[in-house]
Design a protein around this motif. Structure first.
Motif, PDB file in Angstrom:
ATOM      1  N   ALA A  27       7.886   1.635 -15.280  1.00 47.82           N
ATOM      2  CA  ALA A  27       6.630   1.867 -15.062  1.00 47.82           C
ATOM      3  C   ALA A  27       5.771   1.619 -13.965  1.00 47.82           C
ATOM      4  O   ALA A  27       5.962   0.442 -13.605  1.00 47.82           O
ATOM      5  CB  ALA A  27       5.936   1.288 -16.577  1.00 47.82           C
ATOM      6  N   LEU A  28       5.064   2.580 -13.581  1.00 50.71           N
ATOM      7  CA  LEU A  28       4.301   2.180 -12.329  1.00 50.71           C
ATOM      8  C   LEU A  28       3.365   1.278 -12.460  1.00 50.71           C
ATOM      9  O   LEU A  28       3.016   0.459 -11.599  1.00 50.71           O
ATOM     10  CB  LEU A  28       3.554   3.644 -11.795  1.00 50.71           C
ATOM     11  N   SER A  29       2.779   1.188 -13.681  1.00 55.05           N
ATOM     12  CA  SER A  29       1.780  -0.073 -14.208  1.00 55.05           C
ATOM     13  C   SER A  29       2.510  -1.558 -13.843  1.00 55.05           C
ATOM     14  O   SER A  29       2.035  -2.268 -13.130  1.00 55.05           O
ATOM     15  CB  SER A  29       1.294   0.226 -15.381  1.00 55.05           C
ATOM     16  N   ASP A  30       3.967  -1.509 -14.168  1.00 55.27           N
ATOM     17  CA  ASP A  30       4.548  -2.895 -13.834  1.00 55.27           C
ATOM     18  C   ASP A  30       4.597  -2.931 -12.294  1.00 55.27           C
ATOM     19  O   ASP A  30       4.451  -4.147 -11.710  1.00 55.27           O
ATOM     20  CB  ASP A  30       5.821  -2.859 -14.632  1.00 55.27           C
ATOM     21  N   VAL A  31       4.887  -2.032 -11.621  1.00 52.52           N
ATOM     22  CA  VAL A  31       5.349  -2.111 -10.184  1.00 52.52           C
ATOM     23  C   VAL A  31       3.802  -2.419  -9.462  1.00 52.52           C
ATOM     24  O   VAL A  31       3.748  -3.266  -8.829  1.00 52.52           O
ATOM     25  CB  VAL A  31       5.727  -0.623  -9.463  1.00 52.52           C
ATOM     26  N   ALA A  32       2.938  -1.702  -9.934  1.00 54.12           N
ATOM     27  CA  ALA A  32       1.516  -1.973  -9.488  1.00 54.12           C
ATOM     28  C   ALA A  32       0.985  -3.546  -9.743  1.00 54.12           C
ATOM     29  O   ALA A  32       0.520  -4.214  -8.811  1.00 54.12           O
ATOM     30  CB  ALA A  32       0.456  -1.436  -9.886  1.00 54.12           C
ATOM     31  N   LEU A  33       1.387  -4.204 -10.858  1.00 53.50           N
ATOM     32  CA  LEU A  33       1.020  -5.643 -10.984  1.00 53.50           C
ATOM     33  C   LEU A  33       1.926  -6.459 -10.083  1.00 53.50           C
ATOM     34  O   LEU A  33       1.217  -7.428  -9.383  1.00 53.50           O
ATOM     35  CB  LEU A  33       1.313  -5.770 -12.555  1.00 53.50           C
ATOM     36  N   ARG A  34       3.171  -6.182 -10.230  1.00 52.64           N
ATOM     37  CA  ARG A  34       4.122  -7.253  -9.403  1.00 52.64           C
ATOM     38  C   ARG A  34       3.824  -6.953  -7.822  1.00 52.64           C
ATOM     39  O   ARG A  34       3.956  -8.035  -7.060  1.00 52.64           O
ATOM     40  CB  ARG A  34       5.379  -6.709  -9.584  1.00 52.64           C
ATOM     41  N   GLN A  35       3.594  -5.928  -7.241  1.00 55.60           N
ATOM     42  CA  GLN A  35       3.263  -5.771  -6.008  1.00 55.60           C
ATOM     43  C   GLN A  35       1.963  -5.971  -5.510  1.00 55.60           C
ATOM     44  O   GLN A  35       1.377  -5.883  -4.338  1.00 55.60           O
ATOM     45  CB  GLN A  35       3.690  -4.316  -5.424  1.00 55.60           C
ATOM     46  N   GLY A  36       0.861  -6.035  -6.611  1.00 58.22           N
ATOM     47  CA  GLY A  36      -0.358  -5.952  -5.960  1.00 58.22           C
ATOM     48  C   GLY A  36      -1.049  -4.617  -5.432  1.00 58.22           C
ATOM     49  O   GLY A  36      -2.051  -4.898  -4.539  1.00 58.22           O
ATOM     50  N   ILE A  37      -0.736  -3.667  -6.048  1.00 59.56           N
ATOM     51  CA  ILE A  37      -1.080  -2.326  -5.405  1.00 59.56           C
ATOM     52  C   ILE A  37      -1.979  -1.604  -6.378  1.00 59.56           C
ATOM     53  O   ILE A  37      -1.351  -1.518  -7.726  1.00 59.56           O
ATOM     54  CB  ILE A  37       0.084  -1.411  -4.911  1.00 59.56           C
ATOM     55  N   SER A  38      -2.867  -0.996  -6.257  1.00 61.71           N
ATOM     56  CA  SER A  38      -3.707  -0.061  -7.118  1.00 61.71           C
ATOM     57  C   SER A  38      -2.898   1.010  -7.827  1.00 61.71           C
ATOM     58  O   SER A  38      -1.887   1.467  -7.200  1.00 61.71           O
ATOM     59  CB  SER A  38      -4.816   0.683  -6.316  1.00 61.71           C
ATOM     60  N   LEU A  39      -2.865   1.246  -9.104  1.00 61.07           N
ATOM     61  CA  LEU A  39      -2.095   2.101  -9.662  1.00 61.07           C
ATOM     62  C   LEU A  39      -2.330   3.504  -9.585  1.00 61.07           C
ATOM     63  O   LEU A  39      -1.543   4.392  -9.079  1.00 61.07           O
ATOM     64  CB  LEU A  39      -2.398   1.719 -11.130  1.00 61.07           C
ATOM     65  N   SER A  40      -3.664   3.769  -9.280  1.00 60.19           N
ATOM     66  CA  SER A  40      -3.936   5.286  -8.848  1.00 60.19           C
ATOM     67  C   SER A  40      -3.425   5.442  -7.498  1.00 60.19           C
ATOM     68  O   SER A  40      -3.146   6.599  -7.108  1.00 60.19           O
ATOM     69  CB  SER A  40      -5.472   5.488  -8.888  1.00 60.19           C
ATOM     70  N   TYR A  41      -3.430   4.602  -6.666  1.00 59.41           N
ATOM     71  CA  TYR A  41      -2.871   4.773  -5.329  1.00 59.41           C
ATOM     72  C   TYR A  41      -1.178   4.980  -5.260  1.00 59.41           C
ATOM     73  O   TYR A  41      -0.861   5.981  -4.662  1.00 59.41           O
ATOM     74  CB  TYR A  41      -3.230   3.655  -4.453  1.00 59.41           C
TER      75      TYR A  41
END
Length: 155
Positions: A27-41
């Motif tokens: 899930a991109l939301s998991d990647v966003a959390l782990r990497q500190g990157i905005s989900l929409s980006y």
């Protein structure tokens, strides 16, 4: 020359997916959390990565993204190119009749910066996602370094 967040985030996100070692989509939301990157980006970047054939998407509860090829087959240069990132080291456009200084002349250091751009391209083509997750990137530049230069810096 500057590699912007588009290229850096795309590489980080794909390395994150590769590092999970999972056969199921991530899930991109998991990647966003782990990497500190905005989900929409990330969603914007992954649309481009999918169009380039670097990732596959799956919908639904267990949906997300997976690499479309083994991490050993995905080169950093391909990721950077997929998100429309251009690494320019000179002020003039390649093949243009207008040089670095806005005239037909090139600046004195043009060849230096132009060659640096080529070296960056060669390096990014030599590095795969597997190299990143296996931590094999450190020291790769030493392969073509003049004797003693990088060895001294590493000590």
């Amino acid at each position: 020359m500057k590699l912007t967040t588009k290229g850096r985030y795309a590489v980080s996100a794909l390395a994150d997916i590769a590092a999970t070692g999972s056969d199921t989509p991530v899930a991109l939301s998991d990647v966003a959390l782990r990497q500190g990157i905005s989900l929409s980006y990330l969603e914007q970047l992954f649309a481009k990565l999918r169009r380039a054939g670097l990732v596959e998407s799956a919908r639904g509860v267990a949906g997300g993204y997976a690499l479309s090829a083994p991490a050993s087959d995905i080169r950093v240069a391909d990721i950077v190119a997929a998100v429309d990132e251009e690494i320019r080291t000179t002020a003039c456009a390649p093949g243009s009749s207008i040089g670095c200084q806005g005239t037909s002349a090139r600046c004195l250091t043009h060849d230096l910066w132009d060659e640096l751009g080529r070296q960056i391209e060669v390096f990014l083509n030599a590095v795969t996602l597997e190299d990143i997750i296996e931590r094999r990137v450190a020291g790769m530049a030493a392969v073509n370094a003049p004797k003693g230069r990088l060895v001294e810096a590493a000590e």
